[in-house]
Design a protein around this motif. Sequence first.
Motif, PDB file in Angstrom:
ATOM      1  N   ASP A  11     -19.058  -9.130 -33.386  1.00 35.57           N
ATOM      2  CA  ASP A  11     -18.324 -10.088 -34.203  1.00 35.57           C
ATOM      3  C   ASP A  11     -17.543  -9.313 -35.259  1.00 35.57           C
ATOM      4  N   ASN A  13     -16.308 -10.528 -37.871  1.00 34.04           N
ATOM      5  CA  ASN A  13     -16.561 -11.129 -39.176  1.00 34.04           C
ATOM      6  C   ASN A  13     -17.840 -10.513 -39.758  1.00 34.04           C
ATOM      7  N   ARG A  15     -19.342 -10.840 -42.639  1.00 33.10           N
ATOM      8  CA  ARG A  15     -20.248 -11.776 -43.326  1.00 33.10           C
ATOM      9  C   ARG A  15     -21.123 -12.523 -42.318  1.00 33.10           C
ATOM     10  N   ARG A  16     -20.517 -12.928 -41.222  1.00 33.18           N
ATOM     11  CA  ARG A  16     -21.292 -13.657 -40.208  1.00 33.18           C
ATOM     12  C   ARG A  16     -22.307 -12.725 -39.543  1.00 33.18           C
ATOM     13  N   ARG A  17     -21.901 -11.474 -39.276  1.00 31.13           N
ATOM     14  CA  ARG A  17     -22.852 -10.497 -38.707  1.00 31.13           C
ATOM     15  C   ARG A  17     -24.050 -10.321 -39.637  1.00 31.13           C
ATOM     16  N   ALA A  19     -25.114 -12.425 -41.905  1.00 32.62           N
ATOM     17  CA  ALA A  19     -25.877 -13.678 -41.950  1.00 32.62           C
ATOM     18  C   ALA A  19     -26.788 -13.798 -40.725  1.00 32.62           C
ATOM     19  N   MET A  20     -26.288 -13.407 -39.554  1.00 27.03           N
ATOM     20  CA  MET A  20     -27.104 -13.451 -38.333  1.00 27.03           C
ATOM     21  C   MET A  20     -28.280 -12.488 -38.436  1.00 27.03           C
ATOM     22  N   ASP A  53     -18.691 -13.104 -30.321  1.00 27.02           N
ATOM     23  CA  ASP A  53     -17.799 -14.104 -30.904  1.00 27.02           C
ATOM     24  C   ASP A  53     -16.714 -14.407 -29.876  1.00 27.02           C
ATOM     25  N   ASP A  80     -17.579 -20.972 -34.019  1.00 28.61           N
ATOM     26  CA  ASP A  80     -17.696 -22.096 -34.961  1.00 28.61           C
ATOM     27  C   ASP A  80     -17.047 -23.300 -34.291  1.00 28.61           C
ATOM     28  N   TRP A 101     -22.049 -21.790 -33.726  1.00 34.72           N
ATOM     29  CA  TRP A 101     -22.515 -21.189 -34.981  1.00 34.72           C
ATOM     30  C   TRP A 101     -22.196 -22.137 -36.118  1.00 34.72           C
ATOM     31  N   PRO A 102     -23.079 -22.366 -37.091  1.00 34.54           N
ATOM     32  CA  PRO A 102     -24.364 -21.673 -37.252  1.00 34.54           C
ATOM     33  C   PRO A 102     -25.434 -22.211 -36.304  1.00 34.54           C
TER      34      PRO A 102
END
Length: 200
Positions: A11, A13, A15-17, A19-20, A53, A80, A101-102
Amino acid sequence: MDRRRTIAVVDCNSRRRAAMTHAFSGSGIHVEPFETIDELADAWPRAEAIMVDDSGDAVADLVMLMAENGRWLPIIAFADDPSTDQIVKAVLAGAVDYLAWPCDAAQVIGALIGAESTGAALGSLKLREARARSRVQRLTRREREVLAGVAIGLSNRLIGEQLEISPRTVEIHRANMLTKMGAQHTSEAIRIAIEASLVA
């Protein structure tokens, strides 16, 4: 005690990585994060599956990478708020599952369990298809047309009539086609065409 699971996440992103990685670690899932498919190719993960992603042609690109390297891991696509068309496209390209996601760790574990049962068979099929497509892509447009004619059982004469070229020219295209595909004989070229979904 439940076994610890490992999943690669591709991914761009960050921030998303992050967060995961944070969300899944508390549930026994180790995340190997990658920013791009190229980065993953440079350091192949020791994971059970790859979550990617679903942007652009990410799933198809990942399948092609695995075909080129002769390695397969089940692909779980995510996005998303994905549309139905987006999910269908990803599954047809080779994803074994799709998550919006989420999502939580339980959904990821469910997808991993499903990937274990379907991933190996589908992986083998998708690898063969991707390899076959790369061999067919070496052909010129005319050679592909000749291959399509051969695959449905047409003689050189009938292929020539269809394409408005001489049977001798068909013969030359046919020989070139076999060489480029690395096929020893016509039946092997037909098998490759079928695996590449060039013919049904």
